[in-house]
Design an enzyme around this catalytic site. Structure first.
Site, PDB file in Angstrom:
ATOM      1  N   GLU A  58      -1.599  30.733  32.079  1.00 55.12           N
ATOM      2  CA  GLU A  58      -1.381  29.289  31.987  1.00 55.12           C
ATOM      3  C   GLU A  58      -2.462  28.515  32.737  1.00 55.12           C
ATOM      4  O   GLU A  58      -2.983  27.499  32.242  1.00 55.12           O
ATOM      5  CB  GLU A  58       0.001  28.937  32.554  1.00 55.12           C
ATOM      6  CG  GLU A  58       1.156  29.584  31.808  1.00 55.12           C
ATOM      7  CD  GLU A  58       1.587  30.925  32.395  1.00 55.12           C
ATOM      8  OE1 GLU A  58       2.789  31.228  32.334  1.00 55.12           O
ATOM      9  OE2 GLU A  58       0.710  31.663  32.910  1.00 55.12           O
ATOM     10  N   GLU A 300      -1.649  63.495  31.589  1.00 55.97           N
ATOM     11  CA  GLU A 300      -2.565  64.467  30.980  1.00 55.97           C
ATOM     12  C   GLU A 300      -2.460  65.734  31.810  1.00 55.97           C
ATOM     13  O   GLU A 300      -3.159  65.901  32.807  1.00 55.97           O
ATOM     14  CB  GLU A 300      -3.994  63.937  30.946  1.00 55.97           C
ATOM     15  CG  GLU A 300      -4.180  62.759  29.991  1.00 55.97           C
ATOM     16  CD  GLU A 300      -5.635  62.494  29.656  1.00 55.97           C
ATOM     17  OE1 GLU A 300      -6.456  63.439  29.726  1.00 55.97           O
ATOM     18  OE2 GLU A 300      -5.951  61.341  29.311  1.00 55.97           O
TER      19      GLU A 300
END
Length: 372
Positions: A58, A300
Site C-alpha cells: 500500500e 530436499e
C-alpha cells in the site's frame, strides 16, 4: 451467464500479478500487491511489498501515485491482503490509506495475523472508508500458503521436492544421481527454492552429496536458510552448506558440547529436540521453525527423512520432477513401512502437471490440505 470481466476484477488481477512479483523477497511477510485507481477508474499508482523491514504494498502504491503527480483523495485501493493495523517493522498501512484520503479498499482476504485479523478493516471503516473483502481470495491465499499456515496452524507449509526417473527412482544403486532430470528442471527447482524461507535436508544427504543447498540457477534477492536434521551432530564443519552467507539451523537429539561449539563457530545454531525414538522430534522441529518465522519449508532430502516426514503426515505438498528415463533399480523417493492393503495407501490430489524442458513437473497435495 455473462463472461464479462468487471473493472474490479481487472484491477485485482493486476494487484495479484504485483504480489506474484514479490514472491522471492518478502519472507517472513506475506506477498502483497496493491493498485490505486482514481474516481474515473484510471490507475494512478501500484506497488508490491518489499523485503522485510521495507515498505508494504500500500505504501509503495501511494508513493508511486505521488511520484506520478496524482492525488489519492477519493481513490480505490485494490490490495491482495487486508491492510495491516499494527506497528511492526513498519507503520500501519490502514493509517497510511486513511491519511491519503482513499475512499474505498477492496481486499482479497482478511489477514490471519492475530495482530491484524480484521482490525485493519475495522479501523478503515471507522474513518469512513468503504471496505470489501473476497475478490481474488483463492489466488491470494495460494500465494501466501506458508504465511497462512504459520499464522493459523503454527507450523510452516512443508513442500517436499524430489527428482526421479519414470519408474520412481532418485539414484542408481551406487548412489549416483547427477543428473536424472534436465538443466531446465534444475533451474525451475531453484526458483522453488528461492520462494521458500528455508531448505530442509538430512545428515545423510549432507554426508553423501555435500550439497550447497543455495539458489544459483535464478536471480534472488536473498538466500533461504538451511535446516539440517542431524541427530548425532555429524555435520562436518567443512560442509559446503556453510559457504553461503545465510542462516543455518541444525536440529539434534544427542547434545555434544564440543560438536556444538565447532558448528557454532561456523555460524550454525544447534537446537536440541530429542524425540521418543532417540531421533529429532520432527513435529516439534516444525513448530520451532514457525516460531522462527519460517513460512515455507522446502525439503530436499534423502529417502529416510522423506519417508519419516511422509509417514508422520507432516508433508503438505509434493513437488516432483519426472524424467523420461528408466533406471530399473536404485533408490526410491521415500522409505516407508510396508503396507498390506491398498485401502491403506495415502492418496494425493494432482494440482498441476507441466512440461519443464524434457521433463514433467507434478504438484500434488493430500486432499483438503490447504483448507485451514
Amino acid at each position: 451467464m455473462s463472461n464479462e470481466v468487471s473493472a474490479d476484477q481487472l484491477c485485482m488481477q493486476l494487484a495479484l500479478e504485483l504480489a506474484t512479483q514479490a514472491l522471492w523477497r518478502t519472507s517472513p511477510n506475506p506477498r502483497v500487491g496493491c493498485v490505486l485507481v482514481d474516481a474515473q477508474g484510471l490507475e494512478i499508482g501500484r506497488g508490491a511489498t518489499q523485503q522485510a523491514g521495507g515498505p508494504h504494498a500500500e505504501v509503495m502504491a501511494l508513493r508511486d501515485a505521488a511520484a506520478r503527480g496524482h492525488s489519492t483523495v477519493g481513490a480505490t485501493a485494490y490490495v491482495t491482503l487486508e491492510p495491516c493495523s499494527h506497528h511492526g517493522r513498519t507503520g500501519p498501512c490502514c493509517d497510511a490509506l486513511v491519511a491519503a484520503g482513499v475512499a474505498r479498499v477492496v481486499a482479497s482476504l482478511a489477514d490471519p495475523n492475530p495482530l491484524v485479523a480484521g482490525r485493519g478493516a475495522e479501523r478503515l471503516r471507522s474513518h469512513g472508508v468503504q471496505v470489501e473483502l473476497g475478490l481474488g481470495a483463492e489466488a491470494s491465499r495460494e500465494l501466501n500458503l506458508g504465511f497462512f499456515s504459520r499464522m493459523v496452524r503454527a507450523t510452516p507449509w512443508v513442500r517436499m521436492k524430489a527428482a526421479s526417473s519414470l519408474d520412481g527412482l532418485t539414484a542408481l544403486p551406487n548412489g549416483e544421481s547427477q543428473w536424472i532430470t534436465s538443466s531446465a528442471a534444475r533451474a525451475d527447482g531453484h526458483a522453488w527454492r528461492a520462494r521458500s524461507c528455508a531448505i530442509l535436508t538430512g545428515i545423510g544427504t549432507v554426508l553423501a552429496d555435500d550439497p550447497r543447498l543455495d539458489v544459483r540457477e535464478v536471480d534472488t534477492p536473498r538466500q533461504p536458510a538451511v535446516v539440517v536434521v542431524d541427530s548425532a551432530l555429524r555435520t562436518p564443519v567443512t560442509a559446503a552448506l556453510f559457504s553461503a552467507k545465510r542462516r543455518v539451523l541444525i536440529y539434534a537429539s544427542r547434545p555434544d558440547a564440543d560438536r556444538i561449539a565447532a558448528l557454532t563457530a561456523q555460524g550454525a545454531e544447534v537446537v536440541d529436540l530429542p524425540g521418543a525414538n532417540g531421533r529429532v522430534d520432527l513435529k516439534a522441529m516444525l513448530a520451532d521453525l514457525a516460531r522462527r518465522e519460517i513460512n515455507e519449508l522446502h525439503v530436499e532430502a534423502g529417502a529416510g527423512l522423506n519417508g519419516a516426514l511422509l509417514q508422520a503426515g507432516l508433508v503438505d505438498e509434493l513437488l516432483l520432477y519426472v524424467a523420461p528415463k528408466l533406471l530399473g533399480s536404485g533408490r526410491g523417493i521415500a522409505e516407508m513401512s510396508a503396507l498390506h492393503h491398498l485401502a491403506d495407501v495415502p492418496v494425493l490430489e494432482f494440482l498441476s502437471a507441466d512440461r519443464i524442458g524434457p521433463d514433467v513437473r507434478l504438484l500434488a497435495r493430500p486432499p483438503g490440505r490447504s483448507r485451514f
